[in-house]
Write a protein that holds these residues in place. Structure first.
Motif, PDB file in Angstrom:
ATOM      1  N   VAL A   1     -10.832   2.934   1.876  1.00 19.01           N
ATOM      2  CA  VAL A   1     -10.799   2.717   0.433  1.00 19.01           C
ATOM      3  C   VAL A   1     -12.223   2.823  -0.097  1.00 19.01           C
ATOM      4  O   VAL A   1     -13.147   2.214   0.448  1.00 19.01           O
ATOM      5  CB  VAL A   1     -10.218   1.318   0.114  1.00 19.01           C
TER       6      VAL A   1
ATOM      7  N   ASP B   1     -14.100   2.262  -5.779  1.00 19.18           N
ATOM      8  CA  ASP B   1     -13.209   2.119  -6.931  1.00 19.18           C
ATOM      9  C   ASP B   1     -11.812   1.656  -6.551  1.00 19.18           C
ATOM     10  O   ASP B   1     -10.940   1.531  -7.412  1.00 19.18           O
ATOM     11  CB  ASP B   1     -13.096   3.459  -7.677  1.00 19.18           C
ATOM     12  N   GLY B   2     -11.567   1.453  -5.247  1.00 21.54           N
ATOM     13  CA  GLY B   2     -10.256   1.037  -4.786  1.00 21.54           C
ATOM     14  C   GLY B   2      -9.310   2.190  -4.513  1.00 21.54           C
ATOM     15  O   GLY B   2      -8.128   1.979  -4.253  1.00 21.54           O
ATOM     16  N   THR B   3      -9.820   3.412  -4.550  1.00 19.84           N
ATOM     17  CA  THR B   3      -8.999   4.598  -4.294  1.00 19.84           C
ATOM     18  C   THR B   3      -8.875   4.838  -2.800  1.00 19.84           C
ATOM     19  O   THR B   3      -9.876   4.795  -2.072  1.00 19.84           O
ATOM     20  CB  THR B   3      -9.622   5.837  -4.969  1.00 19.84           C
TER      21      THR B   3
ATOM     22  N   ASP C   1       0.795  -1.225   0.000  1.00 21.64           N
ATOM     23  CA  ASP C   1       0.000   0.000   0.000  1.00 21.64           C
ATOM     24  C   ASP C   1       0.832   1.282   0.000  1.00 21.64           C
ATOM     25  O   ASP C   1       0.268   2.372   0.045  1.00 21.64           O
ATOM     26  CB  ASP C   1      -0.923   0.028   1.225  1.00 21.64           C
TER      27      ASP C   1
END
Length: 148
Positions: A56, A59-61, A12
């Motif tokens: 998160v 959208d995984g942002t 990450d």
């Protein structure tokens, strides 16, 4: 806004770094590569007390993070938790991300049977204070720093 909050992991770094840069800028603190790598090494070192979690979006942002650590509470003869850092991206402020991160920290503290959570913020950070006032109790304590 729906977010998932989870523990930060080895892969990450670059997504976390973008948020950590925003956090440093918010508090007008110069962020060098050395500082960022040092903090990251603490977060992923299982033998270091600093923990980290990230929010998160769908959208995984990465849209927010928190750093926290277990600390002794000598007056209670227990362990408590100190929430060192909480940051939410500009685009998602006011959408419940900060609350989700604090709830994650609260769950962590409860799971580890800690006595409570303490945190501080800048006197002029009224946005954060509104959230903290809603989730906790403002104390009578005054904070000092001693430069070395």
């Amino acid at each position: 806004m729906s977010v998932q909050v989870r523990t930060l992991g080895d892969k990450d770094f670059f997504s976390w770094l973008g948020l950590f840069e925003g956090y440093s800028e918010f508090y007008k603190s110069e962020l060098t590569d050395e500082k960022a790598l040092q903090v990251w090494s603490w977060i992923i070192d299982k033998n270091h007390p600093l923990e980290g979690a990230v929010a998160v979006d769908g959208d995984g942002t990465f849209v927010g993070f928190t750093h926290f650590r277990i600390v002794p509470d000598t007056l209670r003869a227990t362990n408590g938790l100190f929430l060192d850092d909480l940051f939410v991206s500009d685009e998602t402020r006011g959408a419940g991300v900060g609350r989700a991160l604090i709830n994650h920290v609260r769950d962590y503290a409860a799971t580890h049977k800690l006595s409570g959570i303490q945190l501080i913020t800048a006197a002029d950070n009224t946005t954060a204070q509104r959230l903290y006032d809603d989730m906790g109790t403002r104390t009578e304590w005054v904070t000092y720093e001693i430069a070395l």
